[in-house]
Scaffold this active site. Structure first.
Site, PDB file in Angstrom:
ATOM      1  N   ASN A   1       5.445   5.806  -5.707  1.00  0.00           N
ATOM      2  CA  ASN A   1       4.379   4.963  -6.245  1.00  0.00           C
ATOM      3  C   ASN A   1       4.857   4.158  -7.447  1.00  0.00           C
ATOM      4  O   ASN A   1       4.572   2.961  -7.575  1.00  0.00           O
ATOM      5  CB  ASN A   1       3.187   5.828  -6.667  1.00  0.00           C
ATOM      6  CG  ASN A   1       2.367   6.319  -5.497  1.00  0.00           C
ATOM      7  OD1 ASN A   1       2.533   5.876  -4.366  1.00  0.00           O
ATOM      8  ND2 ASN A   1       1.474   7.246  -5.769  1.00  0.00           N
TER       9      ASN A   1
ATOM     10  N   ARG B   1      -1.473  -3.484   9.540  1.00  0.00           N
ATOM     11  CA  ARG B   1      -0.310  -2.592   9.581  1.00  0.00           C
ATOM     12  C   ARG B   1      -0.446  -1.720  10.815  1.00  0.00           C
ATOM     13  O   ARG B   1      -1.540  -1.317  11.189  1.00  0.00           O
ATOM     14  CB  ARG B   1      -0.233  -1.678   8.345  1.00  0.00           C
ATOM     15  CG  ARG B   1      -0.160  -2.386   7.007  1.00  0.00           C
ATOM     16  CD  ARG B   1       0.048  -1.360   5.889  1.00  0.00           C
ATOM     17  NE  ARG B   1      -0.293  -1.880   4.576  1.00  0.00           N
ATOM     18  CZ  ARG B   1       0.528  -2.553   3.801  1.00  0.00           C
ATOM     19  NH1 ARG B   1       1.750  -2.806   4.223  1.00  0.00           N
ATOM     20  NH2 ARG B   1       0.146  -2.986   2.619  1.00  0.00           N
TER      21      ARG B   1
ATOM     22  N   ARG C   1       2.142  -6.570   2.568  1.00  0.00           N
ATOM     23  CA  ARG C   1       3.269  -6.256   1.694  1.00  0.00           C
ATOM     24  C   ARG C   1       4.071  -5.052   2.176  1.00  0.00           C
ATOM     25  O   ARG C   1       3.537  -4.008   2.501  1.00  0.00           O
ATOM     26  CB  ARG C   1       2.772  -6.003   0.268  1.00  0.00           C
ATOM     27  CG  ARG C   1       3.897  -5.588  -0.677  1.00  0.00           C
ATOM     28  CD  ARG C   1       3.473  -5.555  -2.123  1.00  0.00           C
ATOM     29  NE  ARG C   1       3.353  -6.892  -2.645  1.00  0.00           N
ATOM     30  CZ  ARG C   1       2.193  -7.440  -3.012  1.00  0.00           C
ATOM     31  NH1 ARG C   1       1.092  -6.768  -2.875  1.00  0.00           N
ATOM     32  NH2 ARG C   1       2.141  -8.654  -3.501  1.00  0.00           N
TER      33      ARG C   1
ATOM     34  N   HIS D   1      -7.357  -8.952   6.351  1.00  0.00           N
ATOM     35  CA  HIS D   1      -7.290  -7.527   6.041  1.00  0.00           C
ATOM     36  C   HIS D   1      -8.359  -6.723   6.780  1.00  0.00           C
ATOM     37  O   HIS D   1      -8.330  -5.490   6.780  1.00  0.00           O
ATOM     38  CB  HIS D   1      -7.426  -7.332   4.527  1.00  0.00           C
ATOM     39  CG  HIS D   1      -7.171  -5.945   4.047  1.00  0.00           C
ATOM     40  ND1 HIS D   1      -8.167  -5.121   3.572  1.00  0.00           N
ATOM     41  CD2 HIS D   1      -6.040  -5.212   3.968  1.00  0.00           C
ATOM     42  CE1 HIS D   1      -7.656  -3.955   3.207  1.00  0.00           C
ATOM     43  NE2 HIS D   1      -6.363  -3.981   3.441  1.00  0.00           N
TER      44      HIS D   1
ATOM     45  N   TYR E   1      -4.569   9.457   6.426  1.00  0.00           N
ATOM     46  CA  TYR E   1      -5.567   8.687   5.682  1.00  0.00           C
ATOM     47  C   TYR E   1      -6.967   9.130   6.097  1.00  0.00           C
ATOM     48  O   TYR E   1      -7.243   9.282   7.284  1.00  0.00           O
ATOM     49  CB  TYR E   1      -5.453   7.198   6.007  1.00  0.00           C
ATOM     50  CG  TYR E   1      -4.319   6.446   5.402  1.00  0.00           C
ATOM     51  CD1 TYR E   1      -3.039   6.955   5.354  1.00  0.00           C
ATOM     52  CD2 TYR E   1      -4.520   5.160   4.893  1.00  0.00           C
ATOM     53  CE1 TYR E   1      -1.995   6.232   4.820  1.00  0.00           C
ATOM     54  CE2 TYR E   1      -3.482   4.424   4.360  1.00  0.00           C
ATOM     55  CZ  TYR E   1      -2.227   4.969   4.326  1.00  0.00           C
ATOM     56  OH  TYR E   1      -1.197   4.237   3.799  1.00  0.00           O
TER      57      TYR E   1
ATOM     58  N   ARG F   1     -10.701   6.196  -5.813  1.00  0.00           N
ATOM     59  CA  ARG F   1      -9.424   6.906  -5.731  1.00  0.00           C
ATOM     60  C   ARG F   1      -8.404   6.380  -6.725  1.00  0.00           C
ATOM     61  O   ARG F   1      -7.677   7.147  -7.336  1.00  0.00           O
ATOM     62  CB  ARG F   1      -8.839   6.792  -4.318  1.00  0.00           C
ATOM     63  CG  ARG F   1      -7.456   7.403  -4.197  1.00  0.00           C
ATOM     64  CD  ARG F   1      -6.945   7.352  -2.781  1.00  0.00           C
ATOM     65  NE  ARG F   1      -6.872   6.004  -2.257  1.00  0.00           N
ATOM     66  CZ  ARG F   1      -5.828   5.191  -2.432  1.00  0.00           C
ATOM     67  NH1 ARG F   1      -4.787   5.583  -3.141  1.00  0.00           N
ATOM     68  NH2 ARG F   1      -5.813   3.983  -1.908  1.00  0.00           N
TER      69      ARG F   1
ATOM     70  N   HIS G   1      -9.376   6.917   1.757  1.00  0.00           N
ATOM     71  CA  HIS G   1      -9.156   5.489   1.988  1.00  0.00           C
ATOM     72  C   HIS G   1     -10.409   4.735   2.444  1.00  0.00           C
ATOM     73  O   HIS G   1     -10.426   3.510   2.442  1.00  0.00           O
ATOM     74  CB  HIS G   1      -8.055   5.339   3.047  1.00  0.00           C
ATOM     75  CG  HIS G   1      -7.510   3.966   3.200  1.00  0.00           C
ATOM     76  ND1 HIS G   1      -7.764   3.182   4.308  1.00  0.00           N
ATOM     77  CD2 HIS G   1      -6.723   3.213   2.396  1.00  0.00           C
ATOM     78  CE1 HIS G   1      -7.149   2.022   4.191  1.00  0.00           C
ATOM     79  NE2 HIS G   1      -6.514   2.015   3.033  1.00  0.00           N
TER      80      HIS G   1
END
Length: 702
Positions: free
Chosen positions: A89, A389, A419, A449, A482, A578, A606
Site C-alpha cells: 500500500n 478490472r 491504474r 468505473h 472483496y 474503510r 468494498h
C-alpha cells in the site's frame, strides 16, 4: 485491502488536477455542467477547518492495517500478510499520491487543499508520519513476527545464518536464476551514475527458511565485478513516480498513447529512497545527490527492505496459522434443489430479484454463471458489459468471446486507464476485438468505473432484459477477497435505464434522465444531496430521519457539508468508511450527530451503500461510486435503487450489524485519529465478517 491478493486502497492522484478540453466535451455529451463547485456556505466562516486532509487520512488507513499485523489475536500468517499489505500500500501511495504532490510543488501550484494545508505542508506531514509508521512496521517484523514465526518452524535468516548445505543451494539458485538477469553498473569518471529502477527486492524461499535476495546477491558480487575487491555492500530501494499522464483525443489514439506511456512508467522521477540503516554516510550522500531527493525522503530501516516479499511466507501451506477455511456458497435462489445440474439463472432471476453478497455468495455460481449461460443460450440476442478490472485467466472474457463467436451482439466497454491494470486491459481489448466483440474504450476524459452487465433475451412474451449492477469488478479472483454487493434483476425500469446508459457510452445518445439510477458525472452528487436534504425535511416534520452510508472513501466537500447541515438539523448520520475520510465527526455545533467507523479484516470491505430512512420506508442504493471528486466528476458511475422489500431489508440488516456498538471497528475522532473500539458492556465483541460467514454457513446447512 492491495496489491491484488489484498487490494490496494490508494486512490488516484493526478486526477485531482484542472479540467482539460476532453472532459468539457464529455460534460456536454452528458448534458451536465462542469464539475460541481460548492456554493459559499456559512460553514466556511464558522468552521473553516472542517475537512480532514485526504492524504493524511489515507496514511491513517495504512496505520490500521499495521495494527492488524500487530494484533496477536489474529492467526500468525494473516499478521504476516497484513505486514506485506502495509508495504504494498505504501509503495503505491508514494508512486501515485506523493508523486502528484511533488509535481504540484515543482510546478508552483500552491493551492490549499480542502483541509487548509498547502501541498508542501501536506508533503512534510506525510514524510514525518511515514517515518514513524515505517519504523513501527520494521519493529513489528523484527521484534514480534520473526520470533513468532521461528516458534512455528518458519525462519527468516540472513546469509551468515545459513548452514553450508543451504548456502550451497542458494548459490545454485543464484547461478541459475539470479545471475543471468543481473547487470553490474559501475560509477566512475567513465561511467555516469546509472538509472536505478524502482522496487526490486524480494525474499527467496527454501523449506520454510527464508533469506533476503539482497543477501544472496551480496555474497556473489565478485562474480559481477571480477578482479575487484568488494569492501562493503549496501542495500537501497528507490520508489518512482508511476502515475500515467496521457493526452486523449479519440479512442484509437488513446490506446496507442497509453501503450507508449506504459513504457515510460519505469523512468519516472524518484519520490522515496529506502536504505539499510548500516549504509555509510558518504554513500548515502552520493545517492541523495544523484537521485535528486531531499533528506526527508530518505528512510533508514533495518533490512530486509522490501517486505512485500512477506506474501511468500503468508502463502505457505500452513492452515493451522491462517483463518479457518471458507468456501462461498451458491445463493439459495440460484442453488439447485434436487438436480445436480446448475440452475437456469434466467428462470431464477425471472421469478425474483437476487441480491448477491460476495464473497459469502459465490461469484462463480452467480455472476459468472449468468454470463456463461448467456453466451450459450440460443435465445440471447445481445450482451452488454463494462469491464474495469478482471483476472488474468478471466472466464468472463472467455464467455464474451464465446458469445461473439456464436453470433450474438456483444458490446464491451473496456476501461484501459484502470491504474496498474492498463497493460492487462489492453490485451483483453485486443482479444475481444479479434473475436468480433464491439469494444468501446469509454468516453474521452472519463473513466468508466460502473459495474454493469445486461443480457437481452428473446422470450415467448417478448424481449426481456436481465441486468446485473454491482459494487465490485467482474473479477472472479478478487470476488473471493472483496466484500461486494450485486443485484440481478429483470426490473423493467432498471433495465430501461441501463440500456440508455449503454447507449450513452457506446454512441451519441443524449438521454441523461434516469428513473432508478443515479449516474455520475450526471446526477450522482446531486441525487445524494437531494436525499440528504429530504432526510432533514422528514426529521423536521417529525418523521424518522436517518442516514447511513458505507463507502471506501468520502472527501467530496459538497456532500460532506450537506451531512454537516443534516447533523445540525438533528438527523443521525452514521458513516462506515474503510479508507479515506474527510469528515470530522463529533465537533460541537457542526457534527454532533455524525459517527464514523471503519472495519478491516480478512476481506476488503468494498461495497458502497447509500441508506436513507425516508420517513420510515427506507430508500437504499448500491453501486460503484464513492464520495470523491474523481468518482462524481471524472468517472462514469452508477448507483441503483434497490427494488422490493427483500433486498432493502437484507441491506438494512447488514448495516444494523455493522453499526452495532458491539461490532469490532475503529472509531474516528474529530482530530482525525482512529481508535479501535471496546465493548460498551461485558458482552464479547462481534467480528462482522466471521459473523456473516457463520450466518451463510447456517443458511447453506438448511
Amino acid at each position: 485491502m492491495t496489491t491484488e491478493s489484498f487490494p490496494s486502497t490508494v486512490g488516484a492522484s493526478a486526477e485531482e488536477g484542472p479540467l482539460d478540453s476532453g472532459l468539457r466535451v464529455v460534460a456536454d455529451a452528458f448534458d451536465v455542467d462542469p464539475p460541481y463547485v460548492p456554493e459559499a456556505d456559512d460553514l466556511d466562516q464558522s468552521f473553516p477547518d472542517r475537512f480532514l486532509d485526504r492524504e493524511l487520512s489515507w496514511l491513517r488507513l495504512n496505520q490500521r492495517v499495521l495494527e492488524l499485523a500487530e494484533d496477536e489475536s489474529l492467526p500468525l500468517l494473516e499478521r504476516v500478510r497484513f505486514l506485506a499489505i502495509f508495504a504494498s500500500n505504501l509503495d503505491e501511495f508514494f508512486m501515485v499520491r506523493v508523486a502528484g504532490l511533488k509535481r504540484r510543488i515543482a510546478a508552483g501550484v500552491a493551492v490549499r487543499a480542502a483541509s487548509g494545508l498547502l501541498p508542501r505542508e501536506v508533503l512534510e506531514q506525510i514524510l514525518e508520519t511515514t517515518a514513524e509508521l515505517t519504523a513501527r512496521h520494521a519493529h513489528t517484523f523484527q521484534e514480534s513476527l520473526i520470533p513468532a514465526l521461528g516458534e512455528q518452524g518458519i525462519e527468516v535468516v540472513r546469509w551468515e545464518e545459513l548452514d553450508r548445505e543451504e548456502q550451497k543451494a542458494a548459490k545454485k539458485v543464484f547461478k541459475e536464476r539470479v545471475f543471468p538477469v543481473l547487470t553490474p553498473l559501475a560509477v566512475d569518471p567513465a561511467h555516469p551514475f546509472p538509472y536505478i529502477s524502482g522496487l526490486s527486492l524480494n525474499l527467496a524461499l527454501g523449506n520454510q527458511r527464508f533469506v533476503p535476495l539482497e543477501d544472496v546477491i551480496g555474497e556473489h558480487l565478485k562474480r559481477l565485478f571480477p578482479g575487484m575487491d568488494v569492501l562493503k555492500v549496501h542495500t537501497f530501494r528507490v520508489t518512482r513516480n508511476e502515475d500515467l499522464e496521457v493526452e486523449e483525443d479519440d479512442a484509437e489514439n488513446l490506446l496507442k498513447a497509453l501503450e507508449k506511456e506504459l513504457l515510460r512508467r519505469r523512468f519516472g522521477p524518484p519520490v522515496r529512497l529506502e536504505v539499510e540503516e548500516s549504509m555509510d554516510d558518504e554513500v548515502l550522500e552520493l545517492l541523495v545527490s544523484e537521485l535528486g531527493i531531499t533528506d526527508a525522503e530518505v528512510f533508514r530501516l533495518p533490512g530486509p527492505l522490501d517486505l512485500r516479499g512477506l506474501h511468500a511466507i503468508a502463502d505457505l501451506d500452513r492452515p493451522d496459522l491462517k483463518y479457518s477455511p471458507f468456501l462461498a456458497a451458491t445463493h439459495p435462489l440460484l442453488a439447485p434443489v434436487e438436480s445436480a445440474s446448475p440452475v437456469d439463472v434466467f428462470k431464477a432471476v425471472g421469478r425474483s430479484d437476487v441480491l448477491l453478497h460476495h464473497p459469502y455468495d459465490s461469484f462463480s455460481t452467480s455472476v459468472q454463471r449468468f454470463l456463461e449461460q448467456a453466451a450459450a443460450d440460443p435465445h440471447v440476442l445481445a450482451i452488454k458489459q463494462t469491464l474495469y478490472r478482471t483476472s488474468g485467466d478471466s472466464p468472463i472474457i472467455d464467455a464474451l468471446v464465446d458469445a461473439a463467436e456464436a453470433g450474438k451482439q456483444v458490446l464491451v466497454i473496456v476501461e484501459i486507464k484502470a491504474r496498474f491494470d492498463e497493460e492487462a486491459n489492453i490485451r483483453w481489448a485486443r482479444k475481444l476485438e479479434q473475436a468480433g466483440c464491439h469494444v468501446v474504450y469509454g468516453l474521452v476524459g472519463l473513466k468508466t468505473h460502473c459495474k454493469l452487465a445486461m443480457v437481452v433475451r428473446d422470450e415467448p412474451d417478448g424481449i426481456r432484459r436481465y441486468t446485473h449492477i454491482g459494487t465490485g469488478n467482474y473479477n472472479p479472483k478478487t470476488a473471493r477477497l472483496y466484500e461486494d454487493l450485486g443485484l440481478l434483476t429483470t426490473n423493467e425500469a432498471i433495465g430501461e435505464d441501463v440500456a440508455h446508459l449503454f447507449n450513452n457510452l457506446s454512441g451519441f445518445s443524449r438521454n441523461a434522465s434516469y428513473d432508478e439510477l443515479m449516474v455520475a458525472p450526471d446526477s450522482a452528487r446531486s441525487g445524494v444531496i437531494e436525499h440528504i436534504r429530504a432526510e432533514v425535511e422528514h426529521h423536521r416534520a417529525g418523521r424518522p430521519g436517518r442516514i447511513r452510508i458505507k463507502a471506501n472513501s468520502i472527501v467530496d466537500e459538497a456532500v460532506i457539508d450537506e451531512l454537516y447541515h443534516a447533523s445540525q438539523a438533528g438527523v443521525q448520520v452514521e458513516l462506515l468508511i474503510r479508507a479515506i475520510c474527510g469528515v470530522r465527526p463529533g465537533v460541537p455545533g457542526l457534527s454532533d450527530n455524525i459517527r464514523v467507523r471503519s472495519i478491516l479484516g480478512r476481506f476488503l470491505e468494498h461495497s458502497r451503500i447509500y441508506w436513507f430512512g425516508n420517513g420510515g420506508s427506507p430508500d437504499v442504493y448500491i453501486g460503484s461510486s464513492d464520495l470523491m471528486h474523481r468518482n462524481l466528476d471524472r468517472r462514469v458511475e452508477v448507483l441503483v435503487r434497490l427494488p422490493g422489500e427483500a433486498a432493502t431489508e437484507q441491506v438494512s440488516a447488514l448495516l444494523e450489524l455493522a453499526f452495532d456498538p458491539h461490532t469490532s471497528a475503529w472509531q474516528l475522532a474529530p482530530d482525525g485519529t482512529w481508535t479501535r473500539n471496546t465493548s460498551p458492556d461485558e458482552e464479547p465483541m462481534i467480528d462482522l465478517q466471521e459473523t456473516l460467514i457463520a450466518q451463510h454457513s447456517r443458511r447453506r446447512a438448511k
